[in-house]
Design an enzyme around this catalytic site. Structure first.
Site, short mmCIF file in Angstrom:
data_model
loop_
_atom_site.label_atom_id
_atom_site.label_comp_id
_atom_site.label_asym_id
_atom_site.label_seq_id
_atom_site.Cartn_x
_atom_site.Cartn_y
_atom_site.Cartn_z
N LYS A 134 -3.76 3.73 -5.62
CA LYS A 134 -2.43 3.12 -5.50
C LYS A 134 -1.74 3.00 -6.86
CE LYS A 134 -3.54 0.47 -1.29
NZ LYS A 134 -3.56 -0.89 -0.68
N TYR A 150 1.48 3.46 7.35
CA TYR A 150 1.14 2.05 7.59
C TYR A 150 1.78 1.51 8.88
CZ TYR A 150 -1.19 1.22 3.06
OH TYR A 150 -2.08 1.21 2.00
N PHE A 208 3.91 -8.75 5.40
CA PHE A 208 3.66 -7.99 4.16
C PHE A 208 4.09 -6.53 4.26
CE2 PHE A 208 -0.36 -7.70 6.57
CZ PHE A 208 -0.64 -6.33 6.53
N ARG A 237 -15.17 2.58 2.46
CA ARG A 237 -14.65 1.23 2.70
C ARG A 237 -15.54 0.19 2.04
NH1 ARG A 237 -9.60 0.24 5.01
NH2 ARG A 237 -10.48 -1.67 5.85
N THR A 286 -10.13 -6.46 1.52
CA THR A 286 -8.72 -6.17 1.22
C THR A 286 -8.18 -7.00 0.05
OG1 THR A 286 -8.35 -5.58 3.53
CG2 THR A 286 -6.40 -6.15 2.23
N ARG A 310 -12.49 -3.16 -5.65
CA ARG A 310 -11.57 -4.29 -5.64
C ARG A 310 -12.23 -5.54 -6.22
NH1 ARG A 310 -9.53 -3.02 0.52
NH2 ARG A 310 -7.71 -1.71 0.02
N ASN A 351 -4.28 -3.87 -4.78
CA ASN A 351 -5.74 -3.81 -4.64
C ASN A 351 -6.29 -2.40 -4.84
OD1 ASN A 351 -4.80 -2.73 -2.30
ND2 ASN A 351 -5.75 -4.22 -0.93
N HIS A 370 -6.59 2.74 -1.16
CA HIS A 370 -6.59 2.79 0.30
C HIS A 370 -7.70 3.73 0.74
CE1 HIS A 370 -5.36 3.52 4.45
NE2 HIS A 370 -5.61 4.79 4.20
N GLU A 375 -4.40 10.74 8.83
CA GLU A 375 -3.89 10.52 7.46
C GLU A 375 -4.04 11.79 6.62
OE1 GLU A 375 -5.96 7.01 6.10
OE2 GLU A 375 -4.93 5.73 7.56
P1 IDP Z 1 -6.97 -2.31 3.80
O1 IDP Z 1 -6.20 -1.63 2.71
O2 IDP Z 1 -8.18 -3.05 3.27
O3 IDP Z 1 -7.30 -1.42 4.96
P2 IDP Z 1 -4.91 -3.51 5.51
O4 IDP Z 1 -5.10 -4.77 6.30
O5 IDP Z 1 -4.87 -2.22 6.25
O6 IDP Z 1 -6.03 -3.49 4.35
O7 IDP Z 1 -3.55 -3.68 4.70
C1 IDP Z 1 -2.94 -2.60 4.05
C2 IDP Z 1 -2.50 -3.02 2.67
O8 IDP Z 1 -1.45 -3.98 2.78
C3 IDP Z 1 -3.58 -3.75 1.85
O9 IDP Z 1 -4.47 -2.87 1.19
C4 IDP Z 1 -2.73 -4.54 0.87
O10 IDP Z 1 -2.25 -3.70 -0.20
C5 IDP Z 1 -1.55 -4.93 1.74
N1 IDP Z 1 -1.74 -6.26 2.38
C6 IDP Z 1 -2.50 -6.52 3.45
N2 IDP Z 1 -2.44 -7.84 3.79
C7 IDP Z 1 -1.62 -8.40 2.89
C8 IDP Z 1 -1.14 -9.75 2.71
O11 IDP Z 1 -1.47 -10.68 3.46
N3 IDP Z 1 -0.31 -9.95 1.64
C9 IDP Z 1 0.06 -8.94 0.82
N4 IDP Z 1 -0.34 -7.67 0.98
C10 IDP Z 1 -1.17 -7.40 1.99
MG MG Z 2 -6.05 -0.52 6.40
#
Ligand code: IDP
Ligand code: MG
Length: 156
Positions: free
Chosen positions: A9, A49, A57, A85, A91, A102, A112, A115, A126
């Site tokens: 990212k 997404y 978010f 993962r 996350t 992370r 973070n 992805h 994807e």
């Molecule tokens: P992942 O990347 O671990 O699969 P997801 O739930 O798919 O997590 O969320 C996608 C991305 O959205 C996260 O990696 C993060 O960058 C962002 N994100 C997810 N939840 C939040 C939140 O509650 N606040 C801010 N950003 C968030």
């Molecule tokens: Mg995800």
């Protein structure tokens, strides 16, 4: 062999972490089969997404992921999706276990670093969203016989 889509990212690129993130996957035994630095158009990141559409978010996530270049990679390994993962960690950076990417390098909920696809269906979708077939180079892996025990006719 299972494939997964990784995105390094924009925050990771700004922080000069591209090399060490790529290295972690190589060291683990993943083979890189596609890789590019590119800025993802907003409408493509919305599609990527789309499962998060409507969440609070979502819009800031789209802005963050489309405002600057990212590194897109397809990597393969036995169990690539789950292993990647696990290596990424939870996350939210603050919740991620030390030893994960992370957990070691992120504190933010949003910034973070990486992805990774979360299921075989997501991975194939994807990969097709970001790469043309001719951009993926599934060459024979010269190290396969030392990364895995192949003596029983499968990857152990
Ligand atoms: P992942 O990347 O671990 O699969 P997801 O739930 O798919 O997590 O969320 C996608 C991305 O959205 C996260 O990696 C993060 O960058 C962002 N994100 C997810 N939840 C939040 C939140 O509650 N606040 C801010 N950003 C968030
Ligand atoms: Mg995800």
């Amino acid at each position: 062999m299972e494939r997964t889509l990784l995105i390094i990212k924009p925050d990771a690129i700004q922080r000069r972490y591209v090399g060490r993130i790529v290295t972690r996957f190589e060291e683990k035994g993943f083979q890189i089969v596609a890789l590019k630095l590119t800025q993802i158009p907003e409408k493509v990141i919305r599609r990527h997404y789309s499962a998060h559409e409507g969440k609070p978010f979502f819009e800031p996530l789209v802005r963050y992921m489309s405002a600057q270049p990212v590194v897109l990679m397809v990597v393969r390994a036995k169990g690539a999706i789950a292993v990647a993962r696990k290596m990424m960690g939870a996350t939210f950076g603050a919740n991620a276990e030390p030893g994960t990417l992370r957990g070691d390098f992120a504190i933010s909920n949003r910034f973070n670093l990486i992805h990774g696809s979360d299921s075989p269906e997501a991975a194939e979708k994807e990969i097709a969203l970001f790469f043309k077939p001719e951009e993926i180079h599934e060459v024979a892996d010269a190290q396969e016989g030392i990364v895995y025990d192949l003596s029983a006719g499968e990857r152990i």
